[in-house]
Design a protein around this motif. Structure first.
Motif: not given
Length: 266
Positions: A161-189
């Motif tokens: 729910d939104e409350e859980s999202r807000v709580s999670a956001g408050e704990e996320l690091t501000q390090d811009d080197r970590v976050g979502v892992l990229p998804v590559a698709f072979p045969g594309t750019v």
């Protein structure tokens, strides 16, 4: 002297008639009492049924939604979009963003990754935060900018729910080197876009969703190979951030709320 048989017979007959008359009168009284009691029961039952019918009608008839009901409708509608919408609704074929000189451009979707566990779609430090706040699932798709020079992966973490999202956001690091892992698709750019090629990452909250973005160069340059000042002044990150924000906007855009409990007529 012995009594005459005729006289005794008439006496017994009279006594019998009197007894029958008393019994008849008593039966009439009982019947009247029973009929009266039955009438009371029927009347009470009718009143109960009447009140029940009125209450049911009052409860089920169309009426204006209260502010609390309107907010609940919005929250429930937004929270179910990741399932109710087709995957192309969550990740459109094209997403607008602002390029250099605020020129409107379009990022094109390269591919959509299979739905995965939250912890498998992000870095370990982010996974711990998402898991601790009950992350439900992770949706990811990859885009390229209009020039096909930048590759952008957008990840949507679905919280309870939104409350859980807000709580999670408050704990996320501000390090811009970590976050979502990229998804590559072979045969594309995007085929050379991996964790080492991420130049920056970020996220934005929207309803019960945390929408992550990460971007890199289509030529496969790693973060270590790009001078920091180039990243700061590059079009790459503004484009990636804009794409992520657009998808977050689509997901959390407030729906039109019907004015009444049974549609548009109260």
């Amino acid at each position: 002297m012995p009594s005459w048989p005729g006289a005794n017979s008439r006496g017994r007959t009279a006594a019998k008639e009197r007894a029958e008359q008393v019994a008849l009168q008593q039966g009439v009284r009982y019947r009247r009492m029973f009929v009266a009691l039955l009438g009371v029961i029927v009347a009470v039952s009718a009143v109960v049924v009447l009140f029940g019918t009125v209450g049911l009608f009052t409860e089920t008839r169309s009426r204006p939604l209260t502010p609390a009901e309107q907010n609940r409708y919005k929250d429930e509608e937004i929270a179910r979009r990741w399932q109710a919408w087709p995957v192309t609704g969550v990740f459109p074929d094209e997403v607008k963003y602002l390029g250099l000189d605020r020129a409107q451009q379009y990022a094109r979707r390269v591919g959509i990754a299979p739905e995965t566990d939250c912890g498998k779609g992000v870095d370990a430090s982010v996974a711990g935060v998402l898991d601790s706040h009950g992350c439900v699932t992770m949706l990811r798709a990859t885009y390229v900018d209009q020039t096909a020079a930048f590759v952008i992966t957008v990840g949507v973490a679905v919280l309870k729910d939104e409350e859980s999202r807000v709580s999670a956001g408050e704990e996320l690091t501000q390090d811009d080197r970590v976050g979502v892992l990229p998804v590559a698709f072979p045969g594309t750019v995007s085929e050379r876009f991996g964790p080492d090629q991420r130049q920056r990452t970020g996220w934005v909250g929207a309803g019960p969703y945390l929408v992550f973005s990460t971007a890199g160069y289509a030529d496969g340059r790693t973060r270590a190979a790009v001078p920091p000042e180039e990243i700061l002044h590059s079009e790459l990150w503004p484009a990636a951030k804009s794409v992520g924000n657009q998808i977050a906007y689509f997901l959390a855009d407030p729906p039109k709320v019907p004015p009444c409990t049974q549609g548009n007529v109260c």
